[in-house]
Design an enzyme around this catalytic site. Structure first.
Site, mmCIF file in Angstrom:
data_model
loop_
_atom_site.group_PDB
_atom_site.id
_atom_site.type_symbol
_atom_site.label_atom_id
_atom_site.label_comp_id
_atom_site.label_asym_id
_atom_site.label_seq_id
_atom_site.Cartn_x
_atom_site.Cartn_y
_atom_site.Cartn_z
ATOM 1 N N GLU A 138 1.080 -1.323 0.262
ATOM 2 C CA GLU A 138 -0.055 -0.606 0.344
ATOM 3 C C GLU A 138 0.748 1.071 -0.466
ATOM 4 O OE1 GLU A 138 -1.682 3.215 0.562
ATOM 5 O OE2 GLU A 138 -0.807 2.283 2.504
ATOM 6 N N SER A 139 0.586 2.504 -0.802
ATOM 7 C CA SER A 139 1.870 3.256 -1.087
ATOM 8 C C SER A 139 1.948 4.978 -0.225
ATOM 9 C CB SER A 139 0.644 3.778 -2.343
ATOM 10 O OG SER A 139 -0.370 4.684 -2.254
ATOM 11 N N ARG A 164 2.477 10.533 -6.739
ATOM 12 C CA ARG A 164 2.073 10.911 -5.897
ATOM 13 C C ARG A 164 3.151 10.487 -4.095
ATOM 14 N NH1 ARG A 164 -3.704 8.978 -4.943
ATOM 15 N NH2 ARG A 164 -4.584 10.323 -6.419
ATOM 16 N N CYS A 181 -7.838 6.108 -6.327
ATOM 17 C CA CYS A 181 -7.098 4.596 -5.431
ATOM 18 C C CYS A 181 -8.278 4.086 -4.774
ATOM 19 C CB CYS A 181 -7.229 6.287 -4.901
ATOM 20 S SG CYS A 181 -6.437 5.091 -2.262
ATOM 21 N N ASP A 212 -5.937 9.168 -10.273
ATOM 22 C CA ASP A 212 -4.806 8.540 -10.460
ATOM 23 C C ASP A 212 -4.597 8.725 -11.978
ATOM 24 O OD1 ASP A 212 -3.894 7.445 -7.688
ATOM 25 O OD2 ASP A 212 -5.076 5.383 -8.216
ATOM 26 N N GLU A 246 -1.926 -1.140 -9.097
ATOM 27 C CA GLU A 246 -1.707 -3.071 -9.849
ATOM 28 C C GLU A 246 -2.905 -3.800 -10.407
ATOM 29 O OE1 GLU A 246 1.231 -1.606 -6.452
ATOM 30 O OE2 GLU A 246 -0.678 -1.373 -7.183
#
Length: 282
Positions: A89-90, A258, A190, A197, A230
């Site tokens: 998770e970013s 981001r 997101c 995104d 992804e």
């Protein structure tokens, strides 16, 4: 909308919640998301993946202290194998990298090895990490996706809701071709926060010719769709395979950054080279 955005596996994520920043190393900040969340509804099983690939991350905000207390900076590149059980998770990745800021490491190799070990543990899969000095990247030109851009078609768009059935518009007697198609109109949101995104996507295939208008409508239909980068790439791969059954297929998307990170996933059922060149919007 995703069918799994309220899944229990997502409930503990810091994403979308007020979160304190830590500047001392803490591997526990990393949070995994099971790849099965989107793969199960698509009928993609871990023991028989229809593709290979990787998630290529660029780490622009990476800093630590050397053993004399002097800050060091680098740009990192991570390749996470698509066979890993989890994606990363970013936001948690950003918080984890921030925890390096006031942490002392003996060497660049120690930083690289720490990153590789922690990320592989979180993802439960193979990870490779490369660190670049800024001088190694100076003067590098912007890259571009090779292929024919399909964005300038003169069509009318009235719906922005995701619809894979646009791909059902194909020619029964379409010739077999091998070509590469590109669109810069990929925009999704997101899964948790619904923040936009922005991305570009390259599709290389060999098989019955894909209807370009149908493909563009399909890509634009992601505009209100909520999934991680992804997951969107795997959905595109799966949908094209379902409607067109190409002999060869590679899908590569590059998203804008981001929080000091960009994510660039690719999936392929054939030999494929995914150069990590920065596109104009990156």
């Amino acid at each position: 909308m995703s069918v799994y955005d309220k899944h229990q596996a997502l409930s503990g994520l810091t994403l979308g919640k007020p979160t304190p920043y830590h500047d001392r190393y803490d591997a526990a900040l990393l949070q995994p998301v099971p790849r099965s969340l989107n793969r199960d509804p698509l009928g993609i099983h871990p023991d028989s993946l229809p593709f290979h690939g990787a998630d290529i991350w660029t780490l622009y905000e990476l800093s630590w202290l050397n053993n004399r207390g002097v800050p060091q900076v680098a740009v990192g590149e991570m390749h996470l194998n698509a066979e890993s059980l989890n994606l990363i998770e970013s936001k948690s990745f950003k918080l984890y990298l921030n925890s390096f800021n006031q942490t002392t490491f003996d060497s660049w190799e120690s930083v690289r090895a720490t990153l590789a070990n922690d990320l592989a543990h979180c993802a439960q899969g193979d990870v490779s990490i490369t660190l670049f000095k800024l001088s190694e990247l100076e003067g590098q030109p912007l890259a571009g996706f090779t292929g024919e851009c399909i964005d300038d078609q003169d069509i009318q768009i009235d719906s922005y809701d995701f619809n894979a059935d646009y791909l059902a518009t194909n020619e029964q007697d379409a010739p077999v071709v091998e070509e590469t198609l590109v669109s810069h109109l990929l925009k999704s949101n997101c899964l948790i926060t619904h923040q936009p995104d922005w991305g570009s996507v390259q599709i290389h295939y060999r098989g019955k010719r894909i209807n370009r208008e149908a493909l563009l409508r399909y890509i634009i239909s992601f505009r209100h769709h909520n999934e991680f980068h992804e997951q969107c790439v795997e959905r595109i791969f799966n949908d094209i395979m379902r409607y067109y059954q190409p002999e060869k297929l590679s899908v590569y998307a590059r998203y804008t950054r981001r929080g000091g990170l960009d994510i660039n996933p690719w999936r392929s059922n054939t030999a494929f080279n995914a150069p990590n060149g920065r596109l104009p919007r990156q």
